[in-house]
Design a protein around this motif. Structure first.
Motif, mmCIF file in Angstrom:
data_model
loop_
_atom_site.group_PDB
_atom_site.id
_atom_site.type_symbol
_atom_site.label_atom_id
_atom_site.label_comp_id
_atom_site.label_asym_id
_atom_site.label_seq_id
_atom_site.Cartn_x
_atom_site.Cartn_y
_atom_site.Cartn_z
ATOM 1 N N ASP A 105 0.815 -1.221 0.000
ATOM 2 C CA ASP A 105 0.000 0.000 0.000
ATOM 3 C C ASP A 105 0.846 1.267 0.000
ATOM 4 O O ASP A 105 2.056 1.233 0.141
ATOM 5 N N GLY A 106 0.166 2.381 -0.204
ATOM 6 C CA GLY A 106 0.796 3.693 -0.096
ATOM 7 C C GLY A 106 1.442 4.230 -1.350
ATOM 8 O O GLY A 106 2.065 5.291 -1.317
ATOM 9 N N VAL A 107 1.306 3.553 -2.477
ATOM 10 C CA VAL A 107 1.888 4.057 -3.725
ATOM 11 C C VAL A 107 0.998 5.178 -4.257
ATOM 12 O O VAL A 107 -0.198 4.967 -4.474
ATOM 13 N N VAL A 137 -1.306 -4.627 -5.080
ATOM 14 C CA VAL A 137 -1.230 -6.086 -5.095
ATOM 15 C C VAL A 137 -0.904 -6.584 -3.690
ATOM 16 O O VAL A 137 -0.483 -5.825 -2.827
ATOM 17 N N ARG A 138 -1.099 -7.875 -3.491
ATOM 18 C CA ARG A 138 -0.626 -8.547 -2.278
ATOM 19 C C ARG A 138 0.565 -9.395 -2.709
ATOM 20 O O ARG A 138 0.502 -10.090 -3.730
ATOM 21 N N VAL A 139 1.648 -9.309 -1.928
ATOM 22 C CA VAL A 139 2.838 -10.094 -2.221
ATOM 23 C C VAL A 139 3.128 -11.055 -1.070
ATOM 24 O O VAL A 139 2.718 -10.824 0.070
ATOM 25 N N GLN A 140 3.858 -12.116 -1.407
ATOM 26 C CA GLN A 140 4.237 -13.143 -0.438
ATOM 27 C C GLN A 140 5.760 -13.274 -0.441
ATOM 28 O O GLN A 140 6.396 -13.273 -1.505
ATOM 29 N N PHE A 141 6.314 -13.404 0.739
ATOM 30 C CA PHE A 141 7.757 -13.578 0.898
ATOM 31 C C PHE A 141 8.214 -14.842 0.176
ATOM 32 O O PHE A 141 7.563 -15.881 0.260
ATOM 33 N N VAL A 142 9.352 -14.737 -0.528
ATOM 34 C CA VAL A 142 9.986 -15.896 -1.147
ATOM 35 C C VAL A 142 11.339 -16.143 -0.488
ATOM 36 O O VAL A 142 11.604 -17.220 0.006
#
Length: 151
Positions: free
Chosen positions: A27-29, A97-102
């Protein structure tokens, strides 16, 4: 699959925060070009996590897009630094978007290393005056970044 780079200040939100939380809404972009890049992302795209505005800026890790077309909730929160009084729930202006740690890289790929291997045309974050916090990364560049992260 496409590749992207997201910038964040590590004292605000860093790769270790994402590792601990597992997923997050990015968020926040509040830049229209960056927002449009977020809207172009697809589930499964890989994203380089770049630490900016720090003593040693660079690519700190990798995450993956797991959800697209997410309405940025901060635009509606008057207490948020990212509140947008012009945006309405029935017509949101800001999407993300929602991102997930890799993975967190063993060593941050600092600007010096990145400049040795890429031109500003290849890796936009190297462009003088570039303030975008979201940008595309070409596949050949992404593969080279991944190789550098393993060495």
């Amino acid at each position: 699959m496409a590749y992207w780079l997201l910038k964040s200040e590590p004292d605000v939100y860093g790769i270790r925060d994402l590792e601990r939380q597992k997923t997050t809404v990015w968020d926040g972009v509040r830049n229209y070009q960056a927002r449009n890049f977020l809207r172009a992302m697809q589930v499964g795209d890989l994203v380089f996590f770049y630490h900016s505005s720090t003593a040693f800026p660079g690519i700190a890790g990798l995450c993956r897009v797991i959800e697209t077309e997410v309405v940025d909730p901060t635009q509606f929160d008057p207490r948020s630094d990212y509140f947008d009084p012009q945006s309405r729930p029935d017509a949101p202006r800001w999407w993300t978007v929602r991102v997930q740690f890799v993975q967190a890289f063993a060593n941050v790929l600092g600007l010096e290393v990145l400049r040795q291997h890429f031109s500003p045309d290849e890796l936009w974050t190297l462009r003088r005056g570039n303030r975008l916090s979201v940008m595309p990364v070409k596949e050949a560049v992404a593969r080279k970044i991944l190789e550098l992260a393993q060495t």
